[in-house]
Design a protein around this motif. Structure first.
Motif, mmCIF file in Angstrom:
data_model
loop_
_atom_site.group_PDB
_atom_site.id
_atom_site.type_symbol
_atom_site.label_atom_id
_atom_site.label_comp_id
_atom_site.label_asym_id
_atom_site.label_seq_id
_atom_site.Cartn_x
_atom_site.Cartn_y
_atom_site.Cartn_z
ATOM 1 N N SER A 112 4.812 -3.997 13.567
ATOM 2 C CA SER A 112 4.010 -2.986 14.265
ATOM 3 C C SER A 112 2.655 -3.443 14.774
ATOM 4 C CB SER A 112 3.794 -1.774 13.333
ATOM 5 O OG SER A 112 5.029 -1.259 12.887
ATOM 6 N N LEU A 113 2.260 -4.665 14.542
ATOM 7 C CA LEU A 113 0.934 -5.118 14.959
ATOM 8 C C LEU A 113 0.924 -5.532 16.428
ATOM 9 C CD1 LEU A 113 -0.250 -7.433 12.028
ATOM 10 C CD2 LEU A 113 -0.664 -4.999 12.336
ATOM 11 N N PRO A 114 -0.202 -5.330 17.124
ATOM 12 C CA PRO A 114 -0.363 -5.966 18.440
ATOM 13 C C PRO A 114 -0.414 -7.481 18.256
ATOM 14 C CG PRO A 114 -2.064 -4.288 18.024
ATOM 15 C CD PRO A 114 -1.371 -4.533 16.729
ATOM 16 N N ILE A 115 -0.211 -8.217 19.321
ATOM 17 C CA ILE A 115 -0.368 -9.675 19.286
ATOM 18 C C ILE A 115 -1.833 -9.993 19.583
ATOM 19 C CG2 ILE A 115 0.278 -11.865 20.372
ATOM 20 C CD1 ILE A 115 3.022 -10.743 20.861
ATOM 21 N N TYR A 116 -2.490 -10.665 18.663
ATOM 22 C CA TYR A 116 -3.929 -10.902 18.781
ATOM 23 C C TYR A 116 -4.210 -12.237 19.472
ATOM 24 C CZ TYR A 116 -4.437 -6.797 15.894
ATOM 25 O OH TYR A 116 -4.379 -5.498 15.434
ATOM 26 N N CYS A 117 -4.140 -12.184 20.797
ATOM 27 C CA CYS A 117 -4.406 -13.364 21.614
ATOM 28 C C CYS A 117 -5.136 -12.912 22.876
ATOM 29 C CB CYS A 117 -3.101 -14.077 21.976
ATOM 30 S SG CYS A 117 -3.346 -15.676 22.770
ATOM 31 N N ASP A 165 2.821 -11.623 16.271
ATOM 32 C CA ASP A 165 3.911 -12.193 17.061
ATOM 33 C C ASP A 165 5.209 -12.110 16.255
ATOM 34 O OD1 ASP A 165 5.588 -13.568 18.733
ATOM 35 O OD2 ASP A 165 4.273 -15.290 19.010
ATOM 36 N N THR A 166 5.861 -10.972 16.362
ATOM 37 C CA THR A 166 7.028 -10.665 15.545
ATOM 38 C C THR A 166 8.102 -11.737 15.616
ATOM 39 O OG1 THR A 166 6.638 -8.309 15.857
ATOM 40 C CG2 THR A 166 8.834 -8.959 15.150
ATOM 41 N N ILE A 167 8.365 -12.250 16.815
ATOM 42 C CA ILE A 167 9.466 -13.195 17.008
ATOM 43 C C ILE A 167 9.251 -14.473 16.219
ATOM 44 C CG2 ILE A 167 10.706 -14.609 18.695
ATOM 45 C CD1 ILE A 167 10.033 -12.509 20.800
ATOM 46 N N TYR A 168 8.065 -15.061 16.314
ATOM 47 C CA TYR A 168 7.863 -16.404 15.760
ATOM 48 C C TYR A 168 7.256 -16.410 14.367
ATOM 49 C CZ TYR A 168 9.149 -17.470 20.491
ATOM 50 O OH TYR A 168 9.839 -17.520 21.682
ATOM 51 N N TRP A 169 6.602 -15.318 13.975
ATOM 52 C CA TRP A 169 6.126 -15.229 12.587
ATOM 53 C C TRP A 169 7.317 -15.338 11.631
ATOM 54 C CZ3 TRP A 169 2.417 -10.698 10.826
ATOM 55 C CH2 TRP A 169 1.993 -10.926 9.505
ATOM 56 N N ARG A 170 8.473 -14.848 12.044
ATOM 57 C CA ARG A 170 9.661 -14.855 11.186
ATOM 58 C C ARG A 170 10.222 -16.258 10.958
ATOM 59 N NH1 ARG A 170 11.890 -9.839 10.288
ATOM 60 N NH2 ARG A 170 10.718 -8.150 11.257
ATOM 61 N N ARG A 171 9.691 -17.245 11.658
ATOM 62 C CA ARG A 171 10.114 -18.628 11.405
ATOM 63 C C ARG A 171 9.279 -19.284 10.304
ATOM 64 N NH1 ARG A 171 11.145 -21.087 17.530
ATOM 65 N NH2 ARG A 171 12.646 -19.484 18.186
ATOM 66 N N PRO A 218 0.834 -1.200 0.000
ATOM 67 C CA PRO A 218 0.000 0.000 0.000
ATOM 68 C C PRO A 218 0.869 1.250 0.000
ATOM 69 C CG PRO A 218 -0.767 -1.590 1.632
ATOM 70 C CD PRO A 218 0.539 -2.085 1.123
ATOM 71 N N SER A 219 0.343 2.324 -0.571
ATOM 72 C CA SER A 219 1.134 3.541 -0.722
ATOM 73 C C SER A 219 1.304 4.304 0.573
ATOM 74 C CB SER A 219 0.466 4.464 -1.758
ATOM 75 O OG SER A 219 -0.863 4.771 -1.339
ATOM 76 N N THR A 220 0.555 3.942 1.618
ATOM 77 C CA THR A 220 0.640 4.674 2.880
ATOM 78 C C THR A 220 0.756 3.702 4.040
ATOM 79 O OG1 THR A 220 -0.514 6.202 4.354
ATOM 80 C CG2 THR A 220 -1.880 4.739 3.026
ATOM 81 N N THR A 221 1.415 4.156 5.104
ATOM 82 C CA THR A 221 1.516 3.329 6.303
ATOM 83 C C THR A 221 0.450 3.705 7.317
ATOM 84 O OG1 THR A 221 3.125 4.868 7.243
ATOM 85 C CG2 THR A 221 3.987 2.991 5.991
ATOM 86 N N ASN A 222 -0.417 4.663 6.979
ATOM 87 C CA ASN A 222 -1.487 5.084 7.865
ATOM 88 C C ASN A 222 -2.824 4.682 7.265
ATOM 89 O OD1 ASN A 222 0.277 6.469 9.714
ATOM 90 N ND2 ASN A 222 0.464 8.080 8.160
ATOM 91 N N PRO A 223 -3.454 3.621 7.774
ATOM 92 C CA PRO A 223 -4.729 3.177 7.220
ATOM 93 C C PRO A 223 -5.782 4.268 7.280
ATOM 94 C CG PRO A 223 -3.817 1.524 8.707
ATOM 95 C CD PRO A 223 -2.975 2.744 8.852
ATOM 96 N N THR A 224 -6.603 4.345 6.245
ATOM 97 C CA THR A 224 -7.666 5.352 6.194
ATOM 98 C C THR A 224 -8.995 4.800 6.687
ATOM 99 O OG1 THR A 224 -8.120 4.770 3.886
ATOM 100 C CG2 THR A 224 -6.544 6.560 4.291
ATOM 101 N N LEU A 268 -1.492 -1.835 5.125
ATOM 102 C CA LEU A 268 -0.152 -1.690 5.676
ATOM 103 C C LEU A 268 0.874 -2.337 4.762
ATOM 104 C CD1 LEU A 268 -0.680 -2.540 9.462
ATOM 105 C CD2 LEU A 268 -0.182 -0.295 8.505
ATOM 106 N N PRO A 269 2.070 -1.768 4.687
ATOM 107 C CA PRO A 269 3.156 -2.432 3.959
ATOM 108 C C PRO A 269 3.625 -3.661 4.724
ATOM 109 C CG PRO A 269 3.985 -0.492 5.079
ATOM 110 C CD PRO A 269 2.493 -0.480 5.256
ATOM 111 N N ASN A 270 4.279 -4.556 4.031
ATOM 112 C CA ASN A 270 4.712 -5.809 4.653
ATOM 113 C C ASN A 270 5.616 -5.580 5.854
ATOM 114 O OD1 ASN A 270 3.286 -7.216 2.739
ATOM 115 N ND2 ASN A 270 5.048 -7.573 1.406
ATOM 116 N N ARG A 271 6.492 -4.598 5.766
ATOM 117 C CA ARG A 271 7.418 -4.355 6.870
ATOM 118 C C ARG A 271 6.657 -3.989 8.151
ATOM 119 N NH1 ARG A 271 12.761 -3.694 7.076
ATOM 120 N NH2 ARG A 271 12.866 -3.638 4.802
ATOM 121 N N SER A 272 5.610 -3.180 8.022
ATOM 122 C CA SER A 272 4.807 -2.810 9.184
ATOM 123 C C SER A 272 4.041 -4.011 9.731
ATOM 124 C CB SER A 272 3.833 -1.682 8.826
ATOM 125 O OG SER A 272 4.531 -0.488 8.522
ATOM 126 N N LEU A 273 3.579 -4.889 8.851
ATOM 127 C CA LEU A 273 2.879 -6.092 9.295
ATOM 128 C C LEU A 273 3.763 -6.932 10.213
ATOM 129 C CD1 LEU A 273 1.081 -7.324 6.051
ATOM 130 C CD2 LEU A 273 -0.001 -6.397 8.095
#
Length: 383
Positions: free
Chosen positions: A310-315, A264-270, A19-25, A302-307
């Motif tokens: 920057s997301l909260p953990i949804y649990c 979950d930034t740590i484990y999504w990267r696996r 997406p062209s912006t990092t701020n959702p509308t 959101l761009p992939n890097r923000s995904l």
């Protein structure tokens, strides 16, 4: 499983147009990405006192812990209720991220900071903190109102955390990236620290822990039962029950099933993208393209890097069972809480809200009409 020759080393992030912006509308997306925050103890105490889930005067108060709020904010002396779970005590803080050494602004306001204010607001002069939930979780927490019930809760937690068969103590909902390979199942294994390159990471092994590993505190064993409620837009809503959250166990278990928790930034990267599909890789591997569901960046604006950062953990822990807390009319206590607003908004954004509503309606039926009812006595407190 770990065939790295097929994994593209060119980019860590998906090549899907961003997406062209990092701020959702979209206001709904904004709400889904923005959990409620608190700046000081008085503000948090007032919020908690207005959201009391149940109050048994002189015994217990059940409050809804918001997402992102720590209960104590630091490593507890001697490991808290459960004792140290890491073999070398000198390394405990370093391995855990040295929570105690973080600046106060990073720790933020905690539940413990609010106890004095809550005693006045709730008119419980002996109210104290006993046990809670991890910072990345939302859900109900139980605060005892006297020393005797503090010990009752501690003993209940020690006993239930040792259970090897359902029903387990904690029942939770998670939005996961991807989907477990089975619709439901039972996972048993242990978590431990292992050297991965020049650092250590939590590792999960789906097998029975050896007696020496357990007694020597090299590993923490845990158990999870789970059920997939729905899958849409490359993500799933999973109902799971666990006996403990120590050593990131539920997060590791879901990751082991190629379904890490969203945010979950740590484990999504696996989770690597291999031939257009997700594949679990070994901890410590770097340089691979992380698997991101194709429709997720567009849905969240959101761009992939923000995904991935920057997301909260949804649990969310929707209820916690305390068996045999005693009393004249009750033998057990079920502390329940609805998901916070940002969690529900994310369900709506991703098309999972109907599945949640169906699940909620089933849970609200009388226990004897449920397919898998929670074990309760006729005199349980159901909070």
């Amino acid at each position: 499983m770990n065939n790295l020759r097929r994994i593209s080393p060119i980019c860590k992030f998906s090549t899907t147009p961003e997406p062209s912006t990092t701020n959702p509308t979209n206001p709904l997306v904004q709400k889904a990405l923005t959990p409620k925050t608190f700046t000081n103890a008085s503000q948090l105490a007032r919020h908690l006192s207005k959201n009391v889930l149940a109050h048994a005067p002189g015994r217990f108060v059940v409050l809804q812990k918001p997402y992102g709020v720590s209960c104590v904010g630091q490593v507890q002396a001697n490991g808290g209720i459960f004792g140290n779970s890491v073999h070398d005590e000198r390394k405990t803080e370093r391995w855990a991220g040295t929570i105690r050494e973080k600046p106060a602004e990073q720790i933020g306001v905690t539940i413990s900071d609010c106890i004095q204010d809550l005693r006045k607001l709730l008119r419980e002069p002996q109210l104290s903190f006993c046990t809670g939930l991890k910072r990345y979780l939302s859900g109900a927490i139980v605060l005892p109102c006297n020393d005797k019930d503090t010990n009752v809760l501690k003993e209940c937690i020690r006993r239930m955390s040792a259970d090897v068969e359902p029903p387990f103590m904690y029942n939770a909902l998670a939005i996961t990236v991807g989907r477990p390979p089975k619709n439901n199942g039972l996972v048993t294994g242990f978590a431990t620290f292992r050297n991965v390159g020049k650092h250590k990471e939590y590792i999960f092994e789906e097998r029975k822990v050896k007696k020496r590993q357990k007694s020597g505190k090299f590993a923490v064993e845990g158990h999870m039962s789970y059920k997939v409620l729905e899958t849409k837009n490359g993500v799933s809503l999973v109902d799971f029950s666990v006996d403990k959250f120590a050593r990131h166990l539920p997060r590791l278990m879901l990751t082991q099933m190629c379904a890490p928790i969203l945010g979950d930034t740590i484990y999504w990267r696996r989770l690597a993208e291999v031939d257009g599909a997700p594949e679990l890789i070994s901890a410590g591997n770097r340089g691979h393209k992380i698997w991101i569901p194709r429709t997720l960046p567009e849905a969240l604006e959101l761009p992939n890097r923000s995904l991935l950062t920057s997301l909260p953990i949804y649990c969310h822990v929707y209820n916690t069972i305390f068996e045999d807390v005693g009393g004249h009319e009750a033998h057990g206590l079920v502390a329940a809480a609805k998901p916070p607003a940002h969690f529900l908004s994310m369900l709506e954004v991703l098309g999972l809200l109907p599945a949640y509503k169906e699940f909620k309606n089933k849970k609200e039926k009388p226990a004897d009409t449920l397919e898998t009812p929670v074990a309760r006595s006729s005199g349980d407190f159901v909070f």
